[in-house]
Design an enzyme around this catalytic site. Sequence first.
Site, short mmCIF file in Angstrom:
data_model
loop_
_atom_site.label_atom_id
_atom_site.label_comp_id
_atom_site.label_asym_id
_atom_site.label_seq_id
_atom_site.Cartn_x
_atom_site.Cartn_y
_atom_site.Cartn_z
NE ARG A 101 -2.19 -8.14 3.69
CZ ARG A 101 -2.06 -7.86 2.38
NH1 ARG A 101 -2.76 -8.52 1.48
NH2 ARG A 101 -1.25 -6.91 1.98
CG HIS A 128 -1.08 -1.66 2.74
ND1 HIS A 128 -0.14 -2.46 3.37
CD2 HIS A 128 -1.27 -2.21 1.50
CE1 HIS A 128 0.21 -3.44 2.55
NE2 HIS A 128 -0.45 -3.31 1.43
CD GLN A 131 1.68 -1.00 -1.71
OE1 GLN A 131 1.43 -2.18 -1.62
NE2 GLN A 131 2.43 -0.49 -2.68
CG ASP A 240 -6.03 0.26 -3.26
OD1 ASP A 240 -5.85 -0.88 -3.74
OD2 ASP A 240 -6.31 0.46 -2.05
CB CYS A 280 -0.86 -0.58 -3.85
SG CYS A 280 -2.65 -0.76 -3.84
NE ARG A 308 4.71 -3.67 0.18
CZ ARG A 308 3.58 -4.37 0.37
NH1 ARG A 308 2.74 -4.57 -0.63
NH2 ARG A 308 3.27 -4.81 1.58
N1 CP Z 1 -0.11 -4.44 -2.52
C1 CP Z 1 -0.27 -5.51 -1.72
O1 CP Z 1 -0.25 -5.41 -0.49
O2 CP Z 1 -0.43 -6.68 -2.39
P1 CP Z 1 -0.83 -8.09 -1.75
O3 CP Z 1 -2.26 -7.98 -1.29
O4 CP Z 1 -0.65 -9.07 -2.85
O5 CP Z 1 0.07 -8.36 -0.58
N1 NVA Z 2 -7.23 -1.51 -0.48
C1 NVA Z 2 -6.79 -2.82 -0.89
C2 NVA Z 2 -5.31 -2.91 -0.87
C3 NVA Z 2 -4.75 -4.18 -1.42
C4 NVA Z 2 -3.28 -4.25 -1.33
C5 NVA Z 2 -7.40 -3.87 0.02
O1 NVA Z 2 -7.48 -3.66 1.22
O2 NVA Z 2 -7.81 -4.92 -0.49
#
Ligand code: CP
Ligand code: NVA
Length: 329
Positions: A101, A128, A131, A240, A280, A308
């Site tokens: 990530r 993502h 997700q 989101d 999400c 997930r």
């Molecule tokens: N939806 C999601 O990716 O959540 P986190 O940021 O908690 O991993």
């Molecule tokens: N768009 C959001 C998604 C979080 C899971 C971010 O990047 O923070």
Amino acid sequence: MKHLLSLEQLSRADMEAILVASAEMKHARGRHACLPLVGQTWALIFAKSSTRTRVSFEVGLRELGANVIFLNSTDIQLGRGEPIKDTARVLGRMVHGVVFRTFAQADVVEFARYAGIPTINALTDEEHPCQILTDIFTFQERRGPIQGKVVTFVGDGACNVPASWVFAAAKLGFELRIAAPKAFQPPMSLLERAGFTHVHAQPTPTGEVITGSIAGKGGKIVLTADLQAAAKGAHLLYTDVWISMGKEAEAAERIHALAGYQINAALVKLAAPDALVMHCLPAYRGKEIDETTFEANAPTIFDEAENRLHTQKAIIAWLMQQSAPTSRA
Ligand code: CP
Ligand code: NVA
């Protein structure tokens, strides 16, 4: 060597295989006959916060038989400027797979290129993928095939989550409407990259509407600032956060610009009678969704969060099947 870096690179058949395997993983949880990762160690490298992604990958990898190490990117030399490609070449000799990530999509791509081990994008600024595969699995658990359905994304349409939805709509043949102010809509170039043709802008009394389609496949895309029009008859309302990770400095202007782009009771009324509401997570009540609507849809939203785990186990098992056997024990 197969990776999961973007939904752009995943074929429809691959997506469908992962979705079928997600259901199998969910059903078989706690009594897996085969543990494809026994003897392996996987690393999670995270440069951004996470609850769901971190926990679901750690648990999922262990359930598939792997050992797991979690590396906060600021704790390893990467955080002090060691190049991605050197980090990748070191980890590639020590672990069997990586879940990454970070900020730039290019960094995940470079990591995969140099590491020589399966690499999974656990969220970048651009995508993502885990997700959105999970979201589609969750929708289909409740409503059957997503093909031909209408999904309306509400809010910051220019971030990672809607971008992955764009690729999914193109591949799986559903209509994706993104309801966002012009400055928060994805660029036309993304629609074209996803394979949408006849992408064009049409002036309407409520502002410019951009549409695109994919001949013969059923995929359709609509970008509009008209939230009410976008919600009409939708089978799924999805949102989101307004302030994605890394965008904190823009918080005030984003809250101002996105005010009103909220899933609430009035919006749900415009959607199809059995429309699902999904998020999400994490959710910010009073911004992209209101408290009442969130709680009314909590069973779906938290199934989505749980899923997930199942979908990512399916992704990992799929990667194992696709990747050539490595010489490392
Ligand atoms: N939806 C999601 O990716 O959540 P986190 O940021 O908690 O991993
Ligand atoms: N768009 C959001 C998604 C979080 C899971 C971010 O990047 O923070």
